[in-house]
Scaffold this motif. Structure first.
Motif, PDB file in Angstrom:
ATOM      1  N   VAL A   1      19.086  38.156 -22.948  1.00 49.57           N
ATOM      2  CA  VAL A   1      18.103  37.619 -23.876  1.00 49.57           C
ATOM      3  C   VAL A   1      16.684  37.776 -23.344  1.00 49.57           C
ATOM      4  CG1 VAL A   1      17.524  35.657 -25.310  1.00 49.57           C
ATOM      5  CG2 VAL A   1      19.837  35.894 -24.439  1.00 49.57           C
ATOM      6  N   GLY A   2      15.845  38.410 -24.130  1.00 53.20           N
ATOM      7  CA  GLY A   2      14.458  38.621 -23.713  1.00 53.20           C
ATOM      8  C   GLY A   2      13.527  37.522 -24.155  1.00 53.20           C
ATOM      9  N   GLU A   3      14.005  36.292 -24.206  1.00 49.88           N
ATOM     10  CA  GLU A   3      13.097  35.202 -24.565  1.00 49.88           C
ATOM     11  C   GLU A   3      13.457  33.940 -23.804  1.00 49.88           C
ATOM     12  OE1 GLU A   3      13.329  33.853 -28.674  1.00 49.88           O
ATOM     13  OE2 GLU A   3      15.223  34.889 -28.929  1.00 49.88           O
TER      14      GLU A   3
ATOM     15  N   SER B   1       0.035  38.838 -35.179  1.00 49.60           N
ATOM     16  CA  SER B   1       1.405  38.330 -35.276  1.00 49.60           C
ATOM     17  C   SER B   1       2.194  38.831 -34.069  1.00 49.60           C
ATOM     18  CB  SER B   1       2.067  38.797 -36.567  1.00 49.60           C
ATOM     19  OG  SER B   1       1.565  38.049 -37.632  1.00 49.60           O
ATOM     20  N   GLY B   2       1.862  38.268 -32.935  1.00 52.23           N
ATOM     21  CA  GLY B   2       2.538  38.660 -31.707  1.00 52.23           C
ATOM     22  C   GLY B   2       1.901  39.894 -31.090  1.00 52.23           C
ATOM     23  N   VAL B   3       2.286  40.136 -29.838  1.00 53.34           N
ATOM     24  CA  VAL B   3       1.859  41.355 -29.166  1.00 53.34           C
ATOM     25  C   VAL B   3       2.374  42.563 -29.941  1.00 53.34           C
ATOM     26  CG1 VAL B   3       2.288  42.746 -27.099  1.00 53.34           C
ATOM     27  CG2 VAL B   3       1.565  40.363 -26.876  1.00 53.34           C
ATOM     28  N   SER B   4       3.505  42.390 -30.595  1.00 54.58           N
ATOM     29  CA  SER B   4       4.081  43.491 -31.363  1.00 54.58           C
ATOM     30  C   SER B   4       3.074  44.051 -32.366  1.00 54.58           C
ATOM     31  CB  SER B   4       5.327  43.006 -32.112  1.00 54.58           C
ATOM     32  OG  SER B   4       6.254  42.474 -31.203  1.00 54.58           O
ATOM     33  N   GLU B   5       2.436  43.170 -33.115  1.00 50.26           N
ATOM     34  CA  GLU B   5       1.440  43.664 -34.071  1.00 50.26           C
ATOM     35  C   GLU B   5       0.221  44.205 -33.342  1.00 50.26           C
ATOM     36  OE1 GLU B   5      -1.648  42.735 -37.620  1.00 50.26           O
ATOM     37  OE2 GLU B   5      -1.015  41.071 -36.350  1.00 50.26           O
TER      38      GLU B   5
ATOM     39  N   ILE C   1       1.694  40.214 -21.710  1.00 47.75           N
ATOM     40  CA  ILE C   1       2.359  39.067 -22.346  1.00 47.75           C
ATOM     41  C   ILE C   1       3.022  38.141 -21.314  1.00 47.75           C
ATOM     42  CG2 ILE C   1       4.577  40.252 -22.756  1.00 47.75           C
ATOM     43  CD1 ILE C   1       4.567  38.778 -25.534  1.00 47.75           C
ATOM     44  N   TYR C   2       3.364  38.685 -20.151  1.00 50.47           N
ATOM     45  CA  TYR C   2       4.004  37.846 -19.117  1.00 50.47           C
ATOM     46  C   TYR C   2       3.000  37.373 -18.067  1.00 50.47           C
ATOM     47  CZ  TYR C   2       8.466  39.489 -21.009  1.00 50.47           C
ATOM     48  OH  TYR C   2       9.526  39.762 -21.829  1.00 50.47           O
ATOM     49  N   ASP C   3       1.707  37.379 -18.398  1.00 51.55           N
ATOM     50  CA  ASP C   3       0.704  37.137 -17.343  1.00 51.55           C
ATOM     51  C   ASP C   3       0.867  35.797 -16.643  1.00 51.55           C
ATOM     52  OD1 ASP C   3      -0.252  35.596 -19.481  1.00 51.55           O
ATOM     53  OD2 ASP C   3      -2.345  35.913 -18.928  1.00 51.55           O
TER      54      ASP C   3
ATOM     55  N   PHE D   1       1.720  34.351 -26.724  1.00 48.93           N
ATOM     56  CA  PHE D   1       2.223  33.005 -26.489  1.00 48.93           C
ATOM     57  C   PHE D   1       3.747  33.002 -26.392  1.00 48.93           C
ATOM     58  CE2 PHE D   1      -1.731  32.896 -28.800  1.00 48.93           C
ATOM     59  CZ  PHE D   1      -2.488  32.031 -28.035  1.00 48.93           C
ATOM     60  N   SER D   2       4.366  34.097 -26.851  1.00 52.12           N
ATOM     61  CA  SER D   2       5.827  34.124 -26.974  1.00 52.12           C
ATOM     62  C   SER D   2       6.532  33.733 -25.679  1.00 52.12           C
ATOM     63  CB  SER D   2       6.293  35.522 -27.381  1.00 52.12           C
ATOM     64  OG  SER D   2       5.971  35.785 -28.721  1.00 52.12           O
ATOM     65  N   LYS D   3       6.105  34.330 -24.573  1.00 55.44           N
ATOM     66  CA  LYS D   3       6.853  34.138 -23.331  1.00 55.44           C
ATOM     67  C   LYS D   3       6.325  32.950 -22.545  1.00 55.44           C
ATOM     68  CE  LYS D   3       8.506  38.042 -24.669  1.00 55.44           C
ATOM     69  NZ  LYS D   3       9.823  38.541 -24.889  1.00 55.44           N
ATOM     70  N   SER D   4       5.004  32.903 -22.317  1.00 52.79           N
ATOM     71  CA  SER D   4       4.488  31.856 -21.434  1.00 52.79           C
ATOM     72  C   SER D   4       4.630  30.469 -22.054  1.00 52.79           C
ATOM     73  CB  SER D   4       3.047  32.126 -21.047  1.00 52.79           C
ATOM     74  OG  SER D   4       2.355  32.781 -22.062  1.00 52.79           O
TER      75      SER D   4
END
Ligand code: PLP
Lengths: 159, 385
Positions: B38-40, B99-103, B206-208, B233-236
Motif C-alpha cells: 500500500v502506497g499510503e 488536486s494532489g501532486v498527480s494533477e 511529496i514525501y518531504d 498533503f497526501s503522505k505527510s
C-alpha cells in the motif's frame, strides 16, 4: 534517548533488544539508560492497562467535586492528603472554579461509592460540600481512545 | 451497435496499464492478506483536519474556490516553505493548489512540453512519471540508477542521457519506491548540470516531511529559477483521499499551469483545501508522531529483511524499503506472486517501477508493527521453503 521512553510507554514489555532495533540506539546503552531511569524515578513503574469491564469486573467510578474550607496557613494540603489516603480514592486534584478538589472514587457498586461519599468523604473535617457524578461510559482514558479502531479502508495494493 | 471504428488516441493506447493492477486484483480476491503493497499511510487524517472539514461542510463550503486555491492555504504553504527551507514563493502567482501532486505533475508537463521534447526520468520511479510525460506529448527517457549506489541521482549517469531535445529531469526524493533520499551535495550537482544544459528540474517532494536522517533538501534551494516544486498533503498529513496538493514554480510557468488548471480542474475540492489548511496549522504534532512511528517500523523491518538475507540499504525517507531478492534466484514477479499465493503477503514487484527495479520488491511499512513482524515471519518461511 527520549525515543526509548516513547517505546516503553506504549509497550512496557519491550526488551532492550527490541528497543535497540526500534530506535537505532545500541542495546547496551538502552539497558544502562533504562536502569538509570528506574533508579532516578523517571520510570516510576511498569503497569498493564487493564480493561476491567472487559474482564468482567463491574466497577463503579464517580467523580466527586469537593468544596473545602481551607485551613489557615496550610491551604488545602491537609484535607487533600487525608482524602487521598483512602483506598477507594483513585485520584485527587486541586482545581480552579466553584469547587476546590476533584476526586475520583472507585467501588464495587453504586451503593458502595455512595456510602463512601456520604459516610467518609463528606464527614472529613473542613469538607463543606460534595457533588457526585457517576461515570457512565469511558470514551478515552489516559490519552487512549477506547472506542473501536477505525477500519482500514485502504485498497491492498496501491501505487 | 458498436462504438465508432475510428482509432483511439495512439499516445494513450501505447501506454500499458500499471503493472500494479495485476497484484491488486489477486490480493483483493484473497482473505487474510498482510499487505505491504500500500502506497499510503495507515493513519487516518489527523482529527483536527477532519473536524474542520465537517464544520466547513456544515457551514456551506461546498462551492468552487478561486482557481489558484484559497489564498490562506497558498500563504500557509509558501510561508511554511520559507520557514523550513528558506525558499520563497509568492502566494499570489507562484503557488497553485492542485488536486494532489498527480494533477500538479500533469499541469507541469503539459505547460512545459512540446511534441518530441525529452524528459529524463531516473528509475526505478513512481509509476505515473513516464506515462504522464507521454500523455503531455513528450518523450520519457528512462535512466537506470545504480542499486549498488543506493539509487543515488548520480549526475554522471543522468548527464549521459542529455541530448539537445532534453527539456527537463523528473524525479522524486525521498523516492517511491526505493525510499532513498538524495543528499544536498547530489542535489547541488544536479542543479549545476541543469544550469549547464538549460534544463528544468521537476521535483516531486511529496514525501518531504517523511525523512529520517537529517532533513530534506528541497531542489529549489539549489536552483529556484529552474525548479518546479510539487508538494502535497497526501503522505505527510495522511490525506490521500482528499485530493489536494500544490505546485510552486517561477511565475511565467506557474501562469501557464494556472491556465490549464482553470479550464480543466477549476479548483481543488473546497472542503479539502480547508482541511489541508487546518492540518498545516494544527497537526504538526500528529505529523511528528507519525514520522516517529514510521521510523521505528523502518528500523525493525529493514533489519528483519537484512537478517533474512534480503539486503536493502536502510531507506532515508518515505515509507518504503526496496530489498534485493536476487539471492532467492527468483524474478521480482515470481517472488511477489509466490509470496502472495503461498504466504499471503502482498508486495509490489520492483520491475513495475522500471527495468532497473527488477530483482527487487517494494515493501511499504505503513503498517502496524505486529503485522510487519508477522510479515517477516511469513517471508522467512517463504524463502526457506
Ligand atoms: C512519488 C509520488 N508522487 C505523487 C503521488 C500522488 O500524490 P497525490 O495524492 O498528491 O496525487 C504519489 C502517491 O503514491 C507518490 O508516491
Amino acid at each position: 534517548m527520549r525515543e526509548i521512553l516513547t517505546v516503553l510507554e506504549s509497550d512496557a514489555h519491550a526488551s532492550s533488544e527490541r528497543i535497540a532495533t526500534l530506535t537505532g540506539i545500541d542495546e547496551a546503552t538502552v539497558r544502562e539508560q533504562v536502569a538509570a531511569w528506574e533508579a532516578s524515578g523517571v520510570i516510576r513503574r511498569y503497569k498493564a492497562v487493564v480493561d476491567w469491564d472487559r474482564f468482567g469486573d463491574e466497577r463503579v467510578t464517580a467523580f466527586v467535586d469537593v468544596t473545602v474550607a481551607p485551613e489557615r496557613g496550610r491551604g488545602f494540603d491537609d484535607v487533600a492528603e487525608r482524602i487521598a489516603r483512602f483506598r477507594e480514592i483513585r485520584a485527587v486534584h486541586l482545581v480552579s472554579g466553584a469547587q476546590d478538589l476533584r476526586v475520583e472514587v472507585e467501588g464495587a457498586s453504586m451503593k458502595e461509592v455512595a456510602d463512601f461519599v456520604a459516610q467518609k468523604l463528606s464527614g472529613i473535617d473542613r469538607v463543606t460540600a460534595t457533588s457526585t457524578h457517576f461515570l457512565l461510559r469511558r470514551y478515552k482514558d489516559d490519552g487512549q481512545l477506547l472506542t473501536d479502531p477505525e477500519p482500514d479502508q485502504r485498497l491492498s495494493v496501491t501505487p | 451497435m458498436s462504438t465508432p471504428q475510428k482509432p483511439f488516441s495512439r499516445v494513450v493506447e501505447a501506454i500499458p496499464p500499471s503493472g500494479i493492477r495485476k497484484f491488486f486484483d489477486l490480493a483483493q480476491s484473497m482473505q487474510g492478506v498482510i499487505s505491504l503493497g500500500v502506497g499510503e499511510p495507515d493513519f487516518p487524517t489527523p482529527w483536527s483536519a477532519r473536524e474542520a472539514a465537517i464544520h466547513a461542510l456544515e457551514h456551506g463550503a461546498t462551492t468552487y474556490t478561486s482557481n489558484s486555491g484559497l489564498l490562506e492555504l497558498r500563504e500557509a504553504v509558501t510561508d511554511d516553505l520559507a520557514d523550513r527551507y528558506g525558499v520563497r514563493y509568492r502566494a499570489a502567482d507562484e503557488c497553485l493548489v492542485t488536486s494532489g501532486v498527480s494533477e500538479g505533475l500533469d499541469l507541469t508537463l503539459r505547460a512545459l512540453l512540446n511534441p518530441g521534447d525529452e524528459v529524463i526520468v531516473p528509475e526505478p520511479c513512481y509509476v505515473a512519471y513516464q506515462p504522464c510525460v507521454a500523455f503531455a506529448g513528450g518523450v520519457p527517457v528512462p535512466v537506470a540508477l545504480d542499486p549498488g549506489d543506493a539509487y543515488r541521482l548520480d549526475p554522471a549517469i543522468i548527464g549521459a542521457a542529455i541530448t539537445e531535445n532534453t527539456k527537463a529531469i523528473l524525479f522524486g526524493s525521498p523516492s517511491n519506491p526505493t525510499g532513498s533520499a538524495q543528499s544536498a551535495a547530489d542535489i547541488e550537482a544536479l542543479a549545476a548540470l541543469a544550469r549547464e544544459h538549460d534544463l528544468w528540474l521537476l521535483s516531486d517532494e511529496i514525501y518531504d516531511r517523511l525523512t529520517y536522517h537529517g532533513t530534506h533538501t528541497p531542489v529549489s534551494a539549489a536552483a529556484w529559477e529552474r525548479t518546479v516544486l510539487l508538494g502535497g498533503f497526501s503522505k505527510s498529513y495522511a490525506m490521500t483521499g482528499w485530493r489536494v496538493g500544490y505546485v510552486c514554480a517561477p511565475e511565467p510557468l506557474a501562469q501557464l499551469m494556472h491556465r490549464i488548471h482553470q479550464y480543466t480542474m477549476l479548483c481543488a475540492p473546497h472542503m479539502s483545501q480547508i482541511a489541508a489548511l487546518e492540518a498545516m496549522r494544527t497537526a504538526q504534532d500528529d505529523v511528528d508522531e507519525m514520522v516517529a512511528d514510521y521510523d521505528r517500523r523502518r528500523r525493525l523491518f529493514s533489519k528483519g529483511l537484512d537478517e533474512l538475507g534480503l539486503t536493502c540499504p536502510v531507506p532515508g525517507g518515505a515509507f518504503y524499503v526496496f530489498p534485493s531478492i536476487t539471492a532467492t534466484g527468483m524474478s521480482s514477479e515470481e517472488f511477489a506472486e509466490g509470496l502472495l499465493t503461498q504466504e499471503k503477503v502482498a508486495v509490489v514487484p520492483g520491475n513495475v517501477f522500471g527495468p532497473s527495479g527488477e530483482g527487487h520488491v517494494r515493501c511499504s511499512y505503513a503498517t502496524a508493527l505486529p503485522q510487519l513482524e508477522q510479515a517477516l515471519e511469513r517471508i522467512s518461511r517463504f524463502i526457506g521453503s
